[in-house]
Scaffold this active site. Structure first.
Site: not given
Ligand code: NAP
Ligand code: GDP
Length: 328
Positions: A16, A18, A20-21, A150, A177-178, A180
């Site tokens: 992941g 690419s 946000l995190v 989820y 994380p809360t 993000v």
């Molecule tokens: P994001 O921006 O949507 O990024 C998701 C990442 O997962 C991207 O790099 C995506 O790749 C990759 N991905 C999705 N499906 C995939 C697959 N089948 N195979 C390989 N890679 C895959 O998400 P984020 O907000 O950074 O979240 C990162 C983590 O933090 C997640 O586990 C999420 O549950 C957790 N989190 C997020 C938040 C929040 O508020 N955003 C809060 C708490 C926890 P591509 O770019 O190629 O699609």
């Protein structure tokens, strides 16, 4: 760190990478001295490997042979995406996320990875609970209906971490994380999380001279954390945190704000002077999910979180500068 198998410099695979995190961790590694001498950091996207597929997962691990893994990849979405998909494809959220997590953890085990830090989320906590919620309460009742697929898949990471420790002594752990936000977020108005969707809505409304439509009453409260702070804290967890039990990565309870307060900060950052209206026919989702960051504070009493107003301003500036390439 428990590096009994891999004594040399770390090779860290970030799934992941690419998102946000992931982009925030990359920034900290490359621009803030987060990388130590001799280390290798690899940031994966879904084009490197579809982690739902076990063969592709094994192939990418074999290619890079990581000693450490930060596991962020997940099929994620904001409240309204989850609710829409609840009707038809909630099952996809459960199955894809379970497969991604199992493929990553089991492949890490098979290849002797020393440590895995996975990402849970505060929205997986029980819906009916007392507040503030802490790390011991993850499994104390069903999650909110809007994202049950989820949430259950995410909760299983914690269960698996315990099992990998019990059976093999692996130090696989997780952060919680809360909400993000930050650069590289998904700014899509329909599918994004609240701050990124509202930044895009407000930017558009200013350009078009229309009101901003906020979904719901504006009363729900959230603890927003800037992605770069999350990145810094995940790297600390990778290097220093020895527990298997997860750790909440959040600003304090006193920093929780209402959606209305957050919208006002966005309007100020974008210099939006138009009308802000609240569509109370739309769901508020969870009214609050106040999380307790005392465990983090015990470890890192002096960590300074980026003030919300400042972080929102930096995110708005990033969004405007990168509008053509941002995820909208
Ligand atoms: P994001 O921006 O949507 O990024 C998701 C990442 O997962 C991207 O790099 C995506 O790749 C990759 N991905 C999705 N499906 C995939 C697959 N089948 N195979 C390989 N890679 C895959 O998400 P984020 O907000 O950074 O979240 C990162 C983590 O933090 C997640 O586990 C999420 O549950 C957790 N989190 C997020 C938040 C929040 O508020 N955003 C809060 C708490 C926890 P591509 O770019 O190629 O699609
Ligand atoms: P959550 O924190 O897991 O519920 O996920 P979100 O980031 O999607 O935040 C949802 C909260 O923000 C709910 O209270 C919504 O009513 C409110 N909200 C207001 N406007 C929007 C919007 O445009 N998009 C989203 N996703 N949420 C919004």
């Amino acid at each position: 760190m428990g590096s009994e198998i891999n004594a040399g410099p770390m090779c860290v695979l970030v799934t992941g990478g690419s998102g946000l995190v992931g982009k925030a961790i990359e920034h900290v590694v490359q621009k803030e001295g987060g990388k130590h001498e001799g280390e290798q950091w690899i940031f994966l996207s879904s084009t490197d490997a579809d982690l739902v597929d076990v063969g592709q997962t094994r192939a990418v691990f074999e290619k890079y042979r990581p000693t450490h893994v930060i596991h962020l990849a997940a099929k994620v979405g904001g409240l309204y995406l989850h609710m829409r998909e609840n009707l038809s494809t909630q099952n996809v959220y459960i199955r894809d996320n379970i497969k991604i997590n199992d493929n990553v953890l089991q492949t890490a085990h098979d290849m002797g990875v020393t440590k895995v830090v996975s990402c849970l989320s505060s929205c997986i906590f029980p819906d009916k609970t007392t507040y503030p919620i802490d790390e011991t309460m993850i499994h104390n009742g069903p999650p909110h209906d809007s994202n049950f697929g989820y949430s259950h898949a995410k909760r299983m990471i914690d269960v698996q971490n315990r099992a990998y420790f019990q059976q093999y002594g692996h130090r696989y752990t997780a952060v919680i994380p809360t909400n993000v936000f930050g650069p590289y977020d998904n700014f899509n108005i329909e599918n994004g999380h609240v701050l990124s969707a509202l930044i895009n809505k407000t930017y558009k409304a200013k350009k078009e001279g229309t009101p901003v439509n906020v979904c719901g009453s504006g009363a729900p409260r959230r603890q927003f954390i800037y992605s770069l702070d999350v990145g810094r804290l995940i790297i600390w967890v990778l290097r220093e945190y020895e527990e298997i039990d997860p750790i909440i990565v959040s600003v304090g309870e006193e920093d929780e704000v209402s959606i209305k307060e957050a919208v006002d900060m966005i309007a100020q950052a974008l210099d939006f002077k138009g009308k802000i209206q609240f569509d109370t026919t739309l769901s508020d989702g969870q009214m609050k999910k106040t999380a307790c960051n005392s465990k983090l504070r015990r470890y890192l009493p002096d960590f300074t979180f980026t003030p919300l107003k400042e972080a929102i301003k930096m995110t708005c500036d990033w969004f405007m500068t990168n509008y053509d390439t941002a995820r909208t």
